[in-house]
Scaffold this motif. Structure first.
Motif, short mmCIF file in Angstrom:
data_model
loop_
_atom_site.label_atom_id
_atom_site.label_comp_id
_atom_site.label_asym_id
_atom_site.label_seq_id
_atom_site.Cartn_x
_atom_site.Cartn_y
_atom_site.Cartn_z
N GLN A 163 34.59 39.74 37.09
CA GLN A 163 33.52 39.33 38.29
C GLN A 163 33.92 40.55 39.22
OE1 GLN A 163 34.93 36.00 40.89
NE2 GLN A 163 32.56 35.78 41.34
N GLU A 166 37.19 41.79 38.94
CA GLU A 166 38.25 40.99 38.60
C GLU A 166 38.21 40.40 37.02
OE1 GLU A 166 39.40 37.66 41.21
OE2 GLU A 166 41.12 37.10 40.03
N ALA A 215 40.07 34.97 32.65
CA ALA A 215 40.34 34.65 31.27
C ALA A 215 39.18 33.70 30.89
CB ALA A 215 41.66 34.14 30.90
N ARG A 216 38.60 33.87 29.86
CA ARG A 216 37.63 32.98 29.18
C ARG A 216 37.91 32.67 27.74
NH1 ARG A 216 37.25 32.43 33.72
NH2 ARG A 216 35.17 32.50 34.97
N ASN A 256 45.17 38.86 37.07
CA ASN A 256 45.84 37.98 37.49
C ASN A 256 47.09 37.82 36.96
OD1 ASN A 256 44.17 36.41 39.67
ND2 ASN A 256 42.85 36.46 37.84
N ASP A 296 46.82 37.01 46.30
CA ASP A 296 45.78 36.16 45.95
C ASP A 296 45.82 34.94 46.57
OD1 ASP A 296 43.59 35.43 44.70
OD2 ASP A 296 44.27 35.51 42.61
N ARG A 345 38.77 31.06 48.79
CA ARG A 345 37.56 30.66 48.94
C ARG A 345 37.32 29.42 49.76
NH1 ARG A 345 37.82 29.82 43.49
NH2 ARG A 345 37.60 27.56 42.93
N GLU A 386 29.15 32.71 48.74
CA GLU A 386 27.93 32.05 47.99
C GLU A 386 26.63 32.33 48.64
OE1 GLU A 386 29.01 28.28 46.93
OE2 GLU A 386 30.55 28.85 45.31
N PHE A 428 30.04 34.15 43.81
CA PHE A 428 28.62 33.91 43.04
C PHE A 428 27.42 34.50 43.52
CE2 PHE A 428 30.51 29.72 41.14
CZ PHE A 428 31.50 30.32 40.44
#
Ligand code: C2E
Ligand code: CA
Ligand code: CA
Length: 679
Positions: A427, A441, A444-445, A496, A558, A582, A618, A637
């Motif tokens: 991102q 950043e 993980a996916r 992270n 963070d 956020r 956003e 986003f």
């Protein structure tokens, strides 16, 4: 408690029983021996009585002598030949009788006195010497001569026969006396046995009473032990055993209760407790658990005491409670618990702030077993933890499905790592003024073959719980460093770190090795840690952060502003970057507090020379507000969702070519000229 020492009791009793048994066996052996002896000597006596039946023999001898004399006289009177024959016959009988007297039982009696034997031997000789005279009976003088001898023989044999009679009587008396003695002895033995039996009975009943007392005492002690075994030694709360029993009991009691109270179960787990334990040490961890226990008691006390609090182990607590009103009321109590626990806990090491997650289950009519009730609360707890810190989740049946999903996820991590199914997406972090990408950043996916996309908010906590996060973290770090070198040298990459990784002693070595292996310069790597990992300035965490910093990597704090946040944490370490959570950005337009908090954070960070990134941007409105208070770098986003490395490379290229990023005004081409996408 002045319980008499129990240890001696049973052993003393056992000893006494052993002694009694030995005594009994000894008495029985003696009785048997004596009885045997009595039987033997009685047999002996009977035998003797038979052997000494000599009176008759004696009497018969005397009769034979007298008969011999009488038949001789009859012949002397008649002179008949037939009487002579009869006289001779009786002479022979007498001679035979004398021989008999010298042998067998009578012979033994005779032999007892030498004089007696002498006499009898003499009589035998004399009687034997009469044979010629008997042959010539008709001759004159013979009868008289015989008669003279026979008179003596009769006298002597009468005397010996009489002695035999007397001897027999005496012996019979002796035997009778012996038998009488035996009888007396036997009586005594019987009396002894009866007495002993009675004594044994008395003894046994005494022992039985003592045993009963000892058993009662043992039971009392066991109950004492049980009471101890039912308490958690650290916090003195009920332990799992006691809790399970209370749970079943409460479920049974449900039917009888109709005062509108519902039975609820709270499963409570401290957020990040493992991290506190790892970083502050077990002693501090234990102190925190005790403090939590006291606070739970305090709050339950406030409810009027209809609650049982237990510690099941680790940082797992449960509260079983009757609540007037329905689930709403129970949820309110769960929130009360969380709030109470959030107040700082004063430990020797300073104060610690913890959050707790709570799973709430209600004892619906279909729940008959404590285990099911507990499972429900646990499932809800799992959901609460997955949702983030300090949440309450109420059990519903869909969570059972989720539990299976959780198991599938946990079991699938190993394969996913091996098959490369877990990969970082990137991102962008963007300069709001220019729209230029300043960083990326790695997030993980995981594309699961059966479940599809599994978000990190779901699998990271699971992997953290199972310890597999260390593997995942290393894999993501390696992938991110490699991708960063491929994407180009324009921007740094943020990765992270999880608590478990920070607790690894060789983390700095691992990072250094990966940098070397991938060729990424240390200054292009940013490691993000959350403040929960660095609570209360724990020595170890800061030491590790310093080692990482010496490698040349950047360190970012963070999720700043959530959970434990205190501005003082900013001073605990020489942070390079601060990421404002956020949640503040989301409430920016509605909650004026959020803006002022962000303002003071930015102010402080500027003074401490710490870069600030705001997360979760956003909307353009948020950008406006944030830039007004001095924020420059944003991630959200609005500027881009996390995307795979090649896509990110393309995005970065566009950004570098001056096409800008997102809606923010692009201020001409970026000044990073050499950036290129090499992937
Ligand atoms: P994080 O470190 O705070 O990461 C930022 C999260 O915010 C990401 O969620 C990102 O997709 C999301 N996000 C970014 N912009 C916006 C926005 O404008 N609005 C909203 N609503 N969300 C936005 P993601 O990727 O689901 O990650 C969730 C968390 O999982 C991360 O939070 C991080 O704590 C953890 N995580 C992700 N990858 C890793 C990893 O490799 N290692 C470790 N230890 N944790 C990871
Ligand atoms: Ca992050
Ligand atoms: Ca974050």
């Amino acid at each position: 408690m002045s319980e008499p020492p129990l240890s001696k009791g049973p052993f003393a009793l056992a000893d006494r029983f052993r002694h009694a048994a030995i005594a009994l066996i000894a008495v029985l052996v003696v009785v048997i021996l004596v009885q045997t002896e009595i039987v033997v000597s009685t047999e002996d006596a009977v035998e003797r009585s038979m052997r000494y039946d000599i009176a008759m023999t004696g009497l018969n001898g005397r009769l034979d002598a007298v008969n011999a004399m009488e038949r001789l006289s009859r012949y002397a009177a008649s002179g008949a030949a037939q009487d002579a024959e009869t006289a001779r016959l009786f002479y022979d009988i007498l001679a035979g009788r004398i021989d008999t007297w010298l042998s067998g039982a009578f012979g033994a009696f005779v032999a007892e006195e030498p004089a007696r034997r002498e006499t009898l031997l003499r009589l035998r000789r004399e009687v034997a010497a009469l044979a010629p005279a008997y042959a010539r009976l008709s001759e004159p003088g013979q009868v008289a001569a015989i008669d003279a001898i026979l008179s003596d023989v009769v006298a002597d044999m009468s005397r010996i026969g009489g002695e035999a009679m007397m001897d027999n009587l005496r012996k019979a008396n002796e035997i009778r006396e012996t038998l009488r003695q035996h009888q007396r002895l036997q009586h005594r033995l019987i009396v002894t046995l009866i007495c002993f039996g009675a004594l044994l009975l008395v003894f046994m009943s005494i022992q039985a009473r003592r045993l009963k007392r000892a058993r009662a005492e043992a039971e009392r002690n066991a109950r004492g032990f049980e009471a101890v075994s039912r308490r958690d030694p650290l916090t003195d709360l009920a332990n799992r055993l006691a809790f399970n029993a209370a749970l079943e009991e409460a479920l049974r009691a449900r039917a009888a209760r109709n005062d509108g109270h519902g039975l609820f179960l709270l499963a409570l787990d401290l957020d990040g407790f493992k991290g506190i334990n790892d970083m502050l040490g077990h002693v501090a961890g234990d102190r925190l658990l005790v403090s939590v226990a006291r606070r739970l008691e305090e709050i339950a006390h406030g409810w009027g005491g209809e609650a049982l609090i237990a510690r099941l182990g680790g940082d797992e607590f449960t509260v079983l409670l009757w609540v007037p009103g329905g689930t709403e009321a129970a949820v309110a109590r769960a929130r009360e618990v969380i709030e109470a626990l959030q107040r700082p806990h004063e430990l020797d090491y300073g104060s610690v702030v913890v959050n707790a997650s709570i799973g709430l289950a209600s004892a619906t009519p279909d729940i008959a077993q404590g285990t099911v009730f507990m499972q429900n609360a646990d499932l809800a707890l799992g959901q609460a933890k997955a949702a983030g810190k300090g949440r309450v989740r109420v059990y519903d049946s869909s969570m059972r499905v989720n539990a299976t999903r959780r198991q599938t996820i946990e079991a699938g991590i190993e394969d996913a790592l091996r098959d490369g199914d877990i990969v970082p997406h990137y991102q962008p972090q963007v300069d709001m003024a220019s729209g230029r990408i300043t960083g990326m950043e790695a997030l993980a996916r995981w594309y699961h073959p059966r479940l599809g996309w599994v978000p990190p908010s779901e699998f990271v906590p699971i992997a953290e719980a199972s310890g597999q996060i260390v593997e995942i973290g290393r894999h993501i770090l390696r992938s991110a460093c490699r991708d960063a070198t491929l994407i180009g040298d324009a921007v740094p990459v943020s990765v992270n770190l999880s608590v478990a990784q920070l607790a690894q002693r060789d983390l700095a070595e691992t990072v250094a090795a990966i940098l070397k292996e991938t060729g990424l310069p240390a200054r292009r790597l940013k490691l993000e840690v959350t403040e929960s990992m660095v609570m209360s300035d724990p020595h170890r965490a800061v030491a590790m952060l310093e080692r990482l910093k010496r490698l040349g990597v950047w360190l970012a704090l963070d999720d700043f502003g959530t959970g434990y946040s205190a501005l003082s944490y900013l001073r605990s370490f020489d942070w390079d970057e601060l990421k404002i959570d956020r949640t503040f950005v989301q409430t920016l337009e509605t909650d004026p507090n959020s803006l002022s908090i962000i303002t003071s954070i930015v102010e402080l960070a500027r003074r401490l020379d710490i870069a600030v990134t705001v997360e979760g941007v956003e909307t353009p409105a948020q950008v406006r507000l944030l830039t007004e208070v001095g924020c420059t770098i944003a991630q959200g986003f609005l500027y881009g969702r996390p995307v795979p490395a090649p896509e990110f490379g393309a995005m970065l290229l566009r950004s570098l070519q001056g096409k800008g990023h997102g809606p923010a005004p692009a201020s001409g081409p970026g000044n990073v000229a050499r950036a290129a996408v090499r992937s």
